[in-house]
Design a protein around this motif. Structure first.
Motif, PDB file in Angstrom:
ATOM      1  N   ASP A  56       0.883  -1.100   0.210  1.00 18.20           N
ATOM      2  CA  ASP A  56       0.098   0.232   0.224  1.00 18.20           C
ATOM      3  C   ASP A  56       1.088   1.176   0.127  1.00 18.20           C
ATOM      4  N   TYR A  57       1.888   1.615   0.995  1.00 14.61           N
ATOM      5  CA  TYR A  57       2.929   2.265   1.095  1.00 14.61           C
ATOM      6  C   TYR A  57       3.980   1.813   1.871  1.00 14.61           C
ATOM      7  N   SER A  58       5.159   1.929   1.495  1.00 14.10           N
ATOM      8  CA  SER A  58       6.440   1.425   2.232  1.00 14.10           C
ATOM      9  C   SER A  58       7.544   2.416   1.840  1.00 14.10           C
ATOM     10  N   ASN A  59       8.190   2.582   2.508  1.00  7.80           N
ATOM     11  CA  ASN A  59       9.539   3.466   2.325  1.00  7.80           C
ATOM     12  C   ASN A  59      10.387   3.352   3.297  1.00  7.80           C
ATOM     13  N   VAL A  60      11.829   3.722   2.918  1.00 11.51           N
ATOM     14  CA  VAL A  60      12.833   4.086   3.677  1.00 11.51           C
ATOM     15  C   VAL A  60      13.486   5.282   3.631  1.00 11.51           C
ATOM     16  N   GLY A  61      13.340   6.217   4.780  1.00  8.08           N
ATOM     17  CA  GLY A  61      13.621   7.644   4.845  1.00  8.08           C
ATOM     18  C   GLY A  61      15.154   7.859   5.159  1.00  8.08           C
ATOM     19  N   LEU A  62      15.659   8.598   4.817  1.00  3.54           N
ATOM     20  CA  LEU A  62      17.164   8.904   5.071  1.00  3.54           C
ATOM     21  C   LEU A  62      17.370  10.370   5.776  1.00  3.54           C
ATOM     22  N   TYR A  63      18.023  10.614   7.048  1.00  6.39           N
ATOM     23  CA  TYR A  63      17.966  11.785   7.738  1.00  6.39           C
ATOM     24  C   TYR A  63      19.201  12.041   8.217  1.00  6.39           C
ATOM     25  N   GLU A  64      19.933  13.282   7.982  1.00  2.33           N
ATOM     26  CA  GLU A  64      21.196  13.474   8.452  1.00  2.33           C
ATOM     27  C   GLU A  64      21.231  13.733  10.124  1.00  2.33           C
ATOM     28  N   GLY A  65      22.062  13.235  10.617  1.00  3.39           N
ATOM     29  CA  GLY A  65      21.914  13.233  12.264  1.00  3.39           C
ATOM     30  C   GLY A  65      21.292  12.169  13.184  1.00  3.39           C
ATOM     31  N   LEU A  72       9.800  12.819  12.804  1.00  7.14           N
ATOM     32  CA  LEU A  72      10.375  13.046  11.381  1.00  7.14           C
ATOM     33  C   LEU A  72       9.493  12.766  10.215  1.00  7.14           C
ATOM     34  N   ASN A  73       9.702  13.555   9.341  1.00 10.03           N
ATOM     35  CA  ASN A  73       8.599  13.451   8.046  1.00 10.03           C
ATOM     36  C   ASN A  73       9.545  14.041   6.805  1.00 10.03           C
ATOM     37  N   PRO A  74       9.323  14.045   5.840  1.00 12.75           N
ATOM     38  CA  PRO A  74       9.868  14.832   4.550  1.00 12.75           C
ATOM     39  C   PRO A  74      10.263  16.114   4.655  1.00 12.75           C
ATOM     40  N   GLU A  75       9.222  16.873   5.522  1.00  5.12           N
ATOM     41  CA  GLU A  75       9.410  18.491   5.853  1.00  5.12           C
ATOM     42  C   GLU A  75      10.554  18.712   6.735  1.00  5.12           C
ATOM     43  N   HIS A  76      11.052  17.637   7.423  1.00  3.39           N
ATOM     44  CA  HIS A  76      12.196  17.942   8.414  1.00  3.39           C
ATOM     45  C   HIS A  76      13.521  18.238   7.632  1.00  3.39           C
ATOM     46  N   PRO A  77      14.168  19.467   8.163  1.00 13.42           N
ATOM     47  CA  PRO A  77      15.255  19.963   7.573  1.00 13.42           C
ATOM     48  C   PRO A  77      16.432  19.067   7.214  1.00 13.42           C
ATOM     49  N   SER A  78      16.412  17.932   7.955  1.00 14.27           N
ATOM     50  CA  SER A  78      17.583  17.189   7.873  1.00 14.27           C
ATOM     51  C   SER A  78      16.969  15.956   6.881  1.00 14.27           C
ATOM     52  N   PHE A  79      16.268  16.144   6.109  1.00 12.36           N
ATOM     53  CA  PHE A  79      15.707  15.017   5.159  1.00 12.36           C
ATOM     54  C   PHE A  79      16.693  14.818   4.106  1.00 12.36           C
ATOM     55  N   ILE A  80      17.108  13.610   3.807  1.00 16.26           N
ATOM     56  CA  ILE A  80      18.142  13.772   2.511  1.00 16.26           C
ATOM     57  C   ILE A  80      17.408  12.994   1.240  1.00 16.26           C
ATOM     58  N   GLY A  81      16.532  11.983   1.754  1.00 14.45           N
ATOM     59  CA  GLY A  81      15.869  11.497   0.490  1.00 14.45           C
ATOM     60  C   GLY A  81      15.174  10.153   1.122  1.00 14.45           C
ATOM     61  N   ILE A  82      14.294   9.650   0.370  1.00 13.41           N
ATOM     62  CA  ILE A  82      13.387   8.548   0.445  1.00 13.41           C
ATOM     63  C   ILE A  82      13.529   7.266  -0.487  1.00 13.41           C
ATOM     64  N   TRP A  83      13.483   5.972  -0.170  1.00  9.72           N
ATOM     65  CA  TRP A  83      13.406   4.945  -1.016  1.00  9.72           C
ATOM     66  C   TRP A  83      11.970   4.798  -0.916  1.00  9.72           C
ATOM     67  N   PHE A  92      15.205   5.647  -5.295  1.00 12.06           N
ATOM     68  CA  PHE A  92      15.569   6.607  -4.504  1.00 12.06           C
ATOM     69  C   PHE A  92      15.016   7.975  -4.981  1.00 12.06           C
ATOM     70  N   VAL A  93      14.439   8.870  -4.185  1.00  7.34           N
ATOM     71  CA  VAL A  93      13.861  10.042  -4.593  1.00  7.34           C
ATOM     72  C   VAL A  93      14.648  11.011  -3.523  1.00  7.34           C
ATOM     73  N   THR A  94      15.243  12.082  -3.991  1.00  3.30           N
ATOM     74  CA  THR A  94      15.985  12.969  -3.070  1.00  3.30           C
ATOM     75  C   THR A  94      15.018  13.822  -2.596  1.00  3.30           C
ATOM     76  N   ALA A  95      15.508  14.738  -1.574  1.00  2.00           N
ATOM     77  CA  ALA A  95      14.733  15.560  -0.827  1.00  2.00           C
ATOM     78  C   ALA A  95      14.180  16.851  -1.758  1.00  2.00           C
ATOM     79  N   GLU A  96      14.825  17.012  -2.782  1.00  3.14           N
ATOM     80  CA  GLU A  96      14.619  17.992  -3.798  1.00  3.14           C
ATOM     81  C   GLU A  96      13.612  17.589  -4.802  1.00  3.14           C
ATOM     82  N   GLU A  97      13.634  16.485  -5.138  1.00  7.94           N
ATOM     83  CA  GLU A  97      12.866  15.694  -5.835  1.00  7.94           C
ATOM     84  C   GLU A  97      11.393  15.741  -5.290  1.00  7.94           C
ATOM     85  N   PHE A  98      11.414  15.228  -3.997  1.00  8.47           N
ATOM     86  CA  PHE A  98      10.229  15.176  -3.109  1.00  8.47           C
ATOM     87  C   PHE A  98       9.426  16.360  -3.015  1.00  8.47           C
ATOM     88  N   ASP A  99      10.374  17.464  -2.644  1.00  9.86           N
ATOM     89  CA  ASP A  99       9.869  18.657  -2.290  1.00  9.86           C
ATOM     90  C   ASP A  99       9.105  19.234  -3.814  1.00  9.86           C
TER      91      ASP A  99
END
Length: 108
Positions: A56-65, A72-83, A92-99
């Motif tokens: 349905d939905y599954s992902n692996v998010g990566l954050y710095e720190g 944590l969610n993709p709006e967090h400033p440390s968000f790098i990207g998400i699988w 993989f979708v980068t933070a810029e692509e997600f935004d």
């Protein structure tokens, strides 16, 4: 070594519940953290195939720190990207692509 936080979220078709796990660890650099999170994503896809689950939905998010105490969610400033995981595998979708809205995300 810098710290990174990895958040895995998974749910299957027809389920109201999602399983969320968070871990923080130190990696040499972003590339190593990205590789580790990619392996986690691929393992989740493999397990879903073995169990014949539809995502349905599954992902692996990566954050710095080390962010275990934060919400944590993709709006967090440390968000790098998400699988983003689906039946075809992990992409993989980068933070810029997600935004920019280049991925449809149903996950919380």
């Amino acid at each position: 070594m810098p710290a990174y936080t990895i958040v895995t979220t998974s749910a299957t078709e027809g389920s109201e519940a999602a399983e969320v796990s968070t871990l923080a660890d130190e990696f040499v650099d972003t590339s190593e953290a990205l590789g580790y999170s990619r392996r986690m994503a691929e393992e989740m896809v493999g397990m879903a195939r073995q169990l014949m689950l539809d995502f349905d939905y599954s992902n692996v998010g990566l954050y710095e720190g080390d962010l275990l105490e934060e919400d944590l969610n993709p709006e967090h400033p440390s968000f790098i990207g998400i699988w983003v995981l689906d039946q075809d595998g992990a992409a993989f979708v980068t933070a810029e692509e997600f935004d920019a809205g280049e991925v449809e995300a149903d996950a919380p």
